[in-house]
Design an enzyme around this catalytic site. Structure first.
Site, short mmCIF file in Angstrom:
data_model
loop_
_atom_site.label_atom_id
_atom_site.label_comp_id
_atom_site.label_asym_id
_atom_site.label_seq_id
_atom_site.Cartn_x
_atom_site.Cartn_y
_atom_site.Cartn_z
CE LYS A 54 -71.47 49.29 13.00
NZ LYS A 54 -70.23 48.94 13.73
CD GLN A 98 -68.95 45.64 15.18
OE1 GLN A 98 -69.16 46.46 14.28
NE2 GLN A 98 -69.58 45.68 16.33
CG ASP A 121 -66.33 53.12 16.14
OD1 ASP A 121 -67.53 53.47 16.09
OD2 ASP A 121 -65.97 51.93 16.13
#
Length: 299
Positions: A54, A98, A121
């Site tokens: 990422k 995460q 997200d």
């Protein structure tokens, strides 16, 4: 009939190019550089690889990457304090924590501490509610990537019968909401659905996101249907002892002989997830500054 293979790697590269072009315009026209902050707690090897990927792609498209790696025994108070700092940092437009988190941390509490406008997200309860009521929200990356590929392949999805196999908060439910938003007739099915094969055979669009390797055989696929396989499952390799291979939730070998189009595993939906994370960060930056959102990169 043999299915068209939907190349997620190639499509994701196109999305990243679009993101990069929009980032360049934000810099040139407005002096803005979108920033993505990723928080990793602990030392899960798979998560570490994903976070590095990422970060690398964030920089490649011209954005700022802020990585925060915390020890596994980080307290909930310390993690929430970091999120609060990132919420108030004007250089950070997107925040991603995460998952999974260590067991002593409450994932829902942590996710819902993120400013919904920076929740790239799309997991914050406010964004879930906004998506469910058809309002502007941050959309979970994997379903957004699936929708982009479907729109690219079909153009309009209006009136199509869509079956989503899987009811997770991360993929199944938001995928169904996005398809409803594009005027599909949507059925949400799952592993306990009665006559699941018959339900799947009614789909013009079949999205498999149940998390069971090769659960959906080719004879569950309607001839000519588009199959989006979200599953990523590691199973023993049939020809290499001690080795494994990745497969989806669909039996690709049999389904590709029936479907009109299908995503492979690997190389299908997976690459789109990070590409859409980058797209969401640009979208968040534009919204935060009252600027026009990037065309083709949102739901």
């Amino acid at each position: 009939m043999r299915a068209k293979i939907i190349d997620g790697k190639e499509f994701a590269e196109r999305v990243r190019m679009q993101v990069g072009a929009h980032v360049a315009r934000l810099k040139d026209d407005h002096g803005l550089t979108p920033g993505l902050a990723v928080v990793l707690v602990g030392e899960d090897p798979a998560s570490e690889v994903y976070v590095r990927s990422k970060g690398k792609m964030t920089v490649e498209v011209g954005m700022e990457s802020f990585e925060h790696k915390l020890p596994a025994d980080t307290s909930e108070a310390d993690l929430l304090a970091l999120i609060d700092r990132l919420n108030n940092d004007p250089a950070v437009h997107g925040i991603l924590v995460q998952l999974p988190l260590p067991d002593h941390l409450d994932s829902d509490l942590v996710i819902n501490a993120i400013n919904p406008a920076k929740d790239v997200d799309g997991f914050h309860i406010s964004n879930v509610g906004l998506l469910g009521t058809g309002q502007k929200s941050m959309v979970p990356c994997t379903p957004l990537g699936c929708l982009m590929m479907l729109r690219d392949h079909h153009g309009s999805l209006s009136g199509m019968n869509a079956v989503v196999v899987g009811r997770s908060n991360i993929v199944g439910k938001p995928m169904a909401q996005l398809l409803l938003g594009d005027s599909c007739t949507v059925t949400i099915a799952h592993s306990r659905t009665k006559d699941l094969g018959e339900v799947c055979r009614g789909a013009d669009i079949l999205v498999a996101a149940v998390g069971r390797p090769e659960m959906i055989p080719g004879d569950w696929v309607r001839p000519g249907a588009t199959v989006i396989d979200v599953g990523i499952n590691r199973i023993p390799h049939p020809e290499k002892e001690g080795k494994t291979r990745l497969v989806g939730d669909v039996d690709f070998a049999s389904a590709k002989e029936v479907a009109g189009a299908i995503t492979p595993v690997p190389g299908g939906v997976g690459p789109m997830t990070i590409a859409c994370l980058l797209a969401n960060t640009v979208t968040a930056c534009c919204r935060a500054n009252g600027l026009e959102e990037p065309e083709g990169l949102t739901a």
